[in-house]
Design an enzyme around this catalytic site. Sequence first.
Site, PDB file in Angstrom:
ATOM      1  N   ASP A  10       0.886  -1.151   0.000  1.00 38.27           N
ATOM      2  CA  ASP A  10       0.000   0.000   0.000  1.00 38.27           C
ATOM      3  C   ASP A  10       0.934   1.214   0.000  1.00 38.27           C
ATOM      4  O   ASP A  10       2.091   1.103   0.408  1.00 38.27           O
ATOM      5  CB  ASP A  10      -0.873  -0.046   1.259  1.00 38.27           C
ATOM      6  N   LEU A  11       0.469   2.355  -0.466  1.00 38.08           N
ATOM      7  CA  LEU A  11       1.354   3.526  -0.555  1.00 38.08           C
ATOM      8  C   LEU A  11       1.207   4.456   0.656  1.00 38.08           C
ATOM      9  O   LEU A  11       2.148   4.629   1.437  1.00 38.08           O
ATOM     10  CB  LEU A  11       1.037   4.283  -1.858  1.00 38.08           C
ATOM     11  N   ASP A  12      -0.008   5.040   0.806  1.00 40.08           N
ATOM     12  CA  ASP A  12      -0.241   6.018   1.871  1.00 40.08           C
ATOM     13  C   ASP A  12      -0.142   5.355   3.248  1.00 40.08           C
ATOM     14  O   ASP A  12      -0.901   4.438   3.540  1.00 40.08           O
ATOM     15  CB  ASP A  12      -1.638   6.639   1.717  1.00 40.08           C
ATOM     16  N   THR A  18       1.399  10.295   3.878  1.00 41.34           N
ATOM     17  CA  THR A  18       0.533  11.309   3.286  1.00 41.34           C
ATOM     18  C   THR A  18      -0.752  11.507   4.088  1.00 41.34           C
ATOM     19  O   THR A  18      -1.544  12.396   3.770  1.00 41.34           O
ATOM     20  CB  THR A  18       0.152  10.904   1.847  1.00 41.34           C
ATOM     21  N   LYS A  46      -8.875   6.277   6.420  1.00 41.51           N
ATOM     22  CA  LYS A  46      -7.649   5.634   5.926  1.00 41.51           C
ATOM     23  C   LYS A  46      -7.963   4.433   5.039  1.00 41.51           C
ATOM     24  O   LYS A  46      -8.741   3.558   5.441  1.00 41.51           O
ATOM     25  CB  LYS A  46      -6.760   5.213   7.092  1.00 41.51           C
ATOM     26  N   SER A 115      -2.615   0.530  -4.317  1.00 39.27           N
ATOM     27  CA  SER A 115      -3.148   1.686  -3.576  1.00 39.27           C
ATOM     28  C   SER A 115      -4.474   2.159  -4.154  1.00 39.27           C
ATOM     29  O   SER A 115      -4.689   2.080  -5.360  1.00 39.27           O
ATOM     30  CB  SER A 115      -2.140   2.841  -3.638  1.00 39.27           C
ATOM     31  N   ALA A 116      -5.336   2.675  -3.272  1.00 38.58           N
ATOM     32  CA  ALA A 116      -6.615   3.217  -3.729  1.00 38.58           C
ATOM     33  C   ALA A 116      -6.452   4.585  -4.372  1.00 38.58           C
ATOM     34  O   ALA A 116      -7.354   5.070  -5.057  1.00 38.58           O
ATOM     35  CB  ALA A 116      -7.556   3.349  -2.527  1.00 38.58           C
ATOM     36  N   LYS A 146     -10.979  -0.926  -1.550  1.00 31.31           N
ATOM     37  CA  LYS A 146     -10.732  -1.839  -0.430  1.00 31.31           C
ATOM     38  C   LYS A 146     -11.893  -1.697   0.555  1.00 31.31           C
ATOM     39  O   LYS A 146     -12.364  -0.584   0.718  1.00 31.31           O
ATOM     40  CB  LYS A 146      -9.413  -1.474   0.268  1.00 31.31           C
ATOM     41  N   GLU A 170       0.129  -3.357   4.655  1.00 28.27           N
ATOM     42  CA  GLU A 170      -1.016  -2.446   4.747  1.00 28.27           C
ATOM     43  C   GLU A 170      -1.113  -1.773   6.109  1.00 28.27           C
ATOM     44  O   GLU A 170      -0.880  -2.409   7.122  1.00 28.27           O
ATOM     45  CB  GLU A 170      -2.308  -3.256   4.562  1.00 28.27           C
ATOM     46  N   ASP A 171      -1.520  -0.486   6.106  1.00 23.79           N
ATOM     47  CA  ASP A 171      -1.708   0.217   7.381  1.00 23.79           C
ATOM     48  C   ASP A 171      -3.179   0.448   7.726  1.00 23.79           C
ATOM     49  O   ASP A 171      -3.479   0.957   8.799  1.00 23.79           O
ATOM     50  CB  ASP A 171      -0.997   1.591   7.370  1.00 23.79           C
TER      51      ASP A 171
HETATM   52  C1  BG6 Z   1      -5.778   5.820   0.160  1.00 25.49           C
HETATM   53  C2  BG6 Z   1      -5.788   6.692   1.379  1.00 25.49           C
HETATM   54  O1  BG6 Z   1      -4.502   5.320  -0.059  1.00 25.49           O
HETATM   55  O2  BG6 Z   1      -6.198   6.564  -0.992  1.00 25.49           O
HETATM   56  C3  BG6 Z   1      -7.157   7.336   1.559  1.00 25.49           C
HETATM   57  O3  BG6 Z   1      -5.466   5.933   2.525  1.00 25.49           O
HETATM   58  C4  BG6 Z   1      -7.552   8.075   0.277  1.00 25.49           C
HETATM   59  O4  BG6 Z   1      -7.135   8.204   2.665  1.00 25.49           O
HETATM   60  C5  BG6 Z   1      -7.488   7.119  -0.910  1.00 25.49           C
HETATM   61  O5  BG6 Z   1      -8.865   8.612   0.397  1.00 25.49           O
HETATM   62  C6  BG6 Z   1      -7.846   7.806  -2.234  1.00 25.49           C
HETATM   63  O6  BG6 Z   1      -6.847   8.742  -2.526  1.00 25.49           O
HETATM   64  P1  BG6 Z   1      -6.943   9.854  -3.643  1.00 25.49           P
HETATM   65  O7  BG6 Z   1      -5.548  10.416  -3.691  1.00 25.49           O
HETATM   66  O8  BG6 Z   1      -7.323   9.185  -4.924  1.00 25.49           O
HETATM   67  O9  BG6 Z   1      -7.965  10.849  -3.203  1.00 25.49           O
HETATM   68 MG    MG Z   2      -2.668   3.197   3.588  1.00 26.11          MG
END
Ligand code: BG6
Ligand code: MG
Length: 226
Positions: A10-12, A18, A46, A115-116, A146, A170-171
């Site tokens: 996962d990224l964030d 972030t 999150k 990542s989402a 997710k 994953e966090d």
């Molecule tokens: C996830 C974050 O990685 O991405 C969420 O944990 C975030 O907080 C989601 O809402 C979507 O991100 P973005 O950048 O497409 O708005």
């Molecule tokens: Mg995350």
Amino acid sequence: MMRTAACIFDLDGVIVDTARYHFLAWKKLADQLGVHFTEEDNERLKGVSRMASLNIILELGDIKTDEISKVRYATLKNNWYVDFINKMTPGELLPGSIDFIMELKKAKIRVAIGSASKNTPLILMRVGILQLFDAVADGNNVSKAKPNPDVFLKAAEMVNIKPQNCVVFEDAIAGVQAALNAGMMCIGIGSPKILTEAHFVVSGLKDMNLEKLLTIEKISGYEKLL
Ligand code: BG6
Ligand code: MG
């Protein structure tokens, strides 16, 4: 013999921190809408997609609105968020993340992002690691959020490794569930009190190395599932 042939990150909150920027941007929107929104409320956001996050904020303020306004609010938040991430530097990579990824690559284990976030390519570019990964699955090529497993299944498919040979880092609770729904082993990043469903939890990638990954495979019984 290791069972793991690919690691999906996962990224964030795993590779970059972030979450703070997401919070500040959502907070700005919440303030404008007159919604009381705290860091504790932010935990619920999150790992959750942009629109689902907005819906949580609207629900907190008991605000009912139409789709056009929702898109406008989400765009406002994203523009503020992008202002923050456009200023990111490689110094914002979380400790140990690159060392671990390099160790995996040397051992010929594939590395991918799951990542989402639709901002994934921009973030990877800003912190200088866009070229590091064998595959990037994100909010731009997967639509189901997710805990749906699609983003991790897509990453596995892109690196041509079966889900049972993938490990996810994953966090977020929703992300841990997505990994389990994909039939993958999951190592939580954060607190074992929060990520109760993960096979194992470490506080950050600085606590990971290849040898530890082998040990985790063993103690979680995961290596026997072949
Ligand atoms: C996830 C974050 O990685 O991405 C969420 O944990 C975030 O907080 C989601 O809402 C979507 O991100 P973005 O950048 O497409 O708005
Ligand atoms: Mg995350």
